[in-house]
Design an enzyme around this catalytic site. Structure first.
Site, short mmCIF file in Angstrom:
data_model
loop_
_atom_site.label_atom_id
_atom_site.label_comp_id
_atom_site.label_asym_id
_atom_site.label_seq_id
_atom_site.Cartn_x
_atom_site.Cartn_y
_atom_site.Cartn_z
N THR A 77 -12.36 -13.71 3.95
CA THR A 77 -11.33 -14.75 3.94
C THR A 77 -11.42 -15.51 5.23
O THR A 77 -11.91 -14.98 6.22
CB THR A 77 -9.93 -14.09 3.92
OG1 THR A 77 -9.82 -13.30 2.77
CG2 THR A 77 -8.83 -15.12 3.89
N ASP A 132 -8.72 -20.44 2.88
CA ASP A 132 -9.73 -20.77 1.87
C ASP A 132 -9.24 -20.19 0.54
O ASP A 132 -8.13 -19.66 0.46
CB ASP A 132 -11.10 -20.20 2.26
CG ASP A 132 -11.18 -18.70 2.06
OD1 ASP A 132 -12.11 -18.23 1.39
OD2 ASP A 132 -10.29 -18.00 2.56
N ARG A 156 -11.34 -18.20 -1.79
CA ARG A 156 -12.29 -17.31 -2.46
C ARG A 156 -11.84 -15.87 -2.37
O ARG A 156 -11.53 -15.40 -1.28
CB ARG A 156 -13.67 -17.48 -1.83
CG ARG A 156 -14.71 -16.50 -2.37
CD ARG A 156 -16.03 -16.63 -1.67
NE ARG A 156 -16.76 -17.80 -2.13
CZ ARG A 156 -18.00 -18.09 -1.73
NH1 ARG A 156 -18.61 -17.31 -0.88
NH2 ARG A 156 -18.61 -19.17 -2.17
N LYS A 167 -3.89 -17.89 -1.22
CA LYS A 167 -3.72 -16.92 -0.14
C LYS A 167 -2.53 -17.23 0.74
O LYS A 167 -2.24 -16.46 1.66
CB LYS A 167 -4.99 -16.89 0.72
CG LYS A 167 -6.20 -16.47 -0.09
CD LYS A 167 -7.40 -16.23 0.76
CE LYS A 167 -8.62 -16.06 -0.14
NZ LYS A 167 -9.85 -15.80 0.56
N GLY A 184 -7.54 -9.41 3.90
CA GLY A 184 -7.66 -7.97 3.71
C GLY A 184 -7.64 -7.64 2.23
O GLY A 184 -8.10 -8.43 1.43
N SER A 188 -12.77 -12.60 7.71
CA SER A 188 -14.18 -12.54 8.10
C SER A 188 -14.66 -13.87 8.66
O SER A 188 -15.59 -13.90 9.46
CB SER A 188 -15.04 -12.13 6.91
OG SER A 188 -14.83 -13.05 5.85
N ASP A 214 -19.34 -18.75 6.72
CA ASP A 214 -19.09 -17.34 6.43
C ASP A 214 -19.30 -17.13 4.93
O ASP A 214 -18.81 -17.90 4.11
CB ASP A 214 -17.65 -16.98 6.83
CG ASP A 214 -17.27 -15.59 6.38
OD1 ASP A 214 -16.18 -15.42 5.83
OD2 ASP A 214 -18.10 -14.68 6.59
N SER A 231 -16.10 -16.38 2.68
CA SER A 231 -15.10 -17.42 2.39
C SER A 231 -15.78 -18.55 1.67
O SER A 231 -16.98 -18.78 1.84
CB SER A 231 -14.51 -17.96 3.69
OG SER A 231 -14.17 -16.94 4.55
#
Lengths: 273, 271
Positions: A39, A55, A57, A71, A85, A167, A204, A207
């Site tokens: 994330t 984001d 995903r 989110k 998480g 992340s 990343d 994400s």
């Protein structure tokens, strides 16, 4: 192995597997590490309030489970919370605290404060000693002003002018550290947040997809779902996908009527309270 | 003297290429401790690199209009201690290349020995040719990969940049032998913190001043967010004219955000 007598299930947590886990650990099995489920979530304080970004995903290991999930969770009309998480943990914990905040509002007759949400979250997470894997960016505006906090799975919190989690937090933090300054306007704030989330999306692997933004100011909250869609489906057929009748060859047709075999009888008493 | 472990140079160790400890008993002492052993010896320990000890953190580099620019801090950490604060982690190799290293500093020094020997032999040919960055990169890649295959790696991530015949070159190689080229590169934490900035803000035609500003932006983020970095940086540039490694300098940091001053405003006892 001691033979356990069959106790009637009284409800509550069953500790049967704890013995097995202890035995496995003793035999050298390594517990699988907690997966950071990919994330990028950010928050930023500007002149008149806070901007939150995330984001969209959701990943299950190497697979994208949800391409466009939400989110940024509602806590109260003036407080929102981004969660990274384990998705179940962030969802459940923010829902729970949101309900607690509403009950508190009924009891006090006042608008909820960000520090209230913060204290409820951190005491819950500390109680579970990090097993509730929720890393949150909590932001809102109350009578005392705009606030932005991060909450870690073990229950510690920080109060910051700008924060990133997940992340993709390093990619997003590099954008914040180079671009943030005090006294940003609303437009500047949204732009920096969107840029930080895009840095997470493109740099990343955990994400991706779209950018969600939430702007909270005194008296007004704007939830900008899918504020940016930087990953459109390319190479779509410009003619569209319509399938004309007759395009697929029909080999044979057999029509069977539905036979009602069971007669449902209405009646009986209505359910009692 | 009981059974003694002595580390001695013998043909076995030389052939293996590793430092080695042999185990032998007192009776065999005379036969074993010749320069060339008359006895086939029992290998007791083989010494390979398992963990790094004194390490350098990120190196960032990028191409710009006239050549390649590379920057790193000058810290050598011993675990979590900042042991050495003036370590030069960027060096020149021949006339056309600069190399920056992160990871184990002693292995970087060994790599410099290999490279200086390579350049020396090349100079001794005196044939008008000189090794360029591509060639040095390839040579290093072979060294790193072969060491990894013998389970005795040189614990480094290296960035090589250079200009030869007007062509700019920027490549990287690391301790497992992964190597590639790009317009901008970083090692270690630089990959997570600096690459996103470079990916969105790098351009082909940056002037030297613009390139330094962009690199300083990345170095500042690394200073804030990498625990093993220090506020003492070195920038090196290489162009067709030659190499310059500038003296170390510091960046200005800003800690004056109002939210840092009073984090518990509005809620006594919180933090």
């Amino acid at each position: 192995m001691v033979k356990m007598t069959d106790l009637p299930t009284k409800g509550g947590f069953s500790f049967d597997l704890c013995r097995r886990n202890e035995m496995l650990l003793k035999n050298g099995l390594q517990m699988p590490p907690f997966r950071k489920t990919g994330t990028t979530i950010v928050g930023l304080v500007f002149q008149d309030g806070v901007v939150l970004g995330a984001d969209t995903r959701a990943t299950e290991g190497p697979i994208v489970a949800d391409k466009n999930c939400e989110k940024i969770h509602f806590m109260s009309p003036n407080i929102y919370c981004c969660g990274a998480g384990t998705a179940a943990d962030t969802e459940a914990v923010t829902d729970m605290v949101s309900s607690q905040l509403q009950l508190h509002r009924y009891a006090t007759g006042r608008e909820s404060r960000v520090v209230t949400a913060l204290t409820l979250l951190k005491s819950h997470l500390f109680n579970y000693q990090g097993h509730v894997s929720a890393a949150l960016v909590l932001g809102g505006v109350d009578v005392t002003g705009p606030h932005l906090h991060t909450v870690y799975p073990h229950g510690s919190t920080d109060t910051l002018p700008f924060a990133t989690m997940g992340s993709g937090s390093l990619a997003a933090m590099s954008v914040f550290e180079s671009k943030y300054k005090e006294g940003l306007t609303r437009e500047e704030g949204i732009e920096i947040v969107a840029e930080a989330i895009c840095a997470g999306i493109f740099n990343d692997l955990g994400s991706g997809s779209n950018v969600d933004v939430c702007v909270i100011t005194k008296g007004k909250t704007e939830y900008l779902r899918n504020y940016q869609l930087p990953n459109p489906r390319t190479y779509i057929s410009s003619k569209g996908y319509t399938f004309v009748k007759g395009q697929t060859e029909v080999l044979s047709t057999k029509i069977t009527q539905i036979q009602h075999k069971v007669e449902t009888v209405e009646g009986g008493d209505a359910m009692e309270e | 003297m009981q059974n003694v472990e002595i580390s001695i140079p013998t043909l076995n160790g030389w052939l293996l290429g590793y430092p080695v400890t042999y185990l032998f008993s007192n009776e065999k002492l005379k036969k074993a401790t010749g320069v060339v052993s008359m006895q086939s010896l029992h290998i007791y320990k083989i010494y390979v690199t398992r963990y790094p000890y004194v390490t350098g953190t990120s190196v960032i580099a990028m191409k710009y209009k006239d050549g390649v620019i590379m920057a790193s801090d000058t810290a050598g950490s011993y675990g979590s201690t900042l042991r050495y604060k003036s370590v030069e982690r960027i060096k020149t190799v021949g006339d056309h290349t600069i190399i920056g290293a992160s990871g184990e500093i002693s292995d970087f020094q060994e790599i410099m020995r290999y490279l200086d020997e390579l350049i020396l032999y090349d100079k001794m040919w005196d044939d008008g040719n000189s090794l360029g960055p591509k060639e040095v990169h390839n040579y290093l890649n072979r060294i790193m990969y072969n060491r990894r295959n013998k389970f005795n790696p040189l614990y480094n991530s290296l960035v090589l940049g250079g200009v030869k015949n007007g062509q700019k070159y920027l490549g990287t190689v690391n301790m497992i032998g992964t190597h590639y080229e790009d317009d901008h590169l970083a090692t270690g934490f630089g990959n997570h913190l600096a690459r996103p900035i470079l990916r969105s803000e790098w351009r082909e035609d940056l002037t030297f001043e613009e390139a330094v500003k962009l690199i300083e932006k990345c170095l500042l983020v690394l200073l804030y967010r990498d625990r093993s970095s220090i506020n003492k940086f070195q920038i090196a540039k290489i162009t067709a004219e030659g190499t310059t490694i500038h003296p170390p300098y510091s960046l200005r940091t800003y800690w004056g955000f109002s939210h840092f001053q009073n984090p518990s405003k509005g809620a006594a006892g919180t933090w």
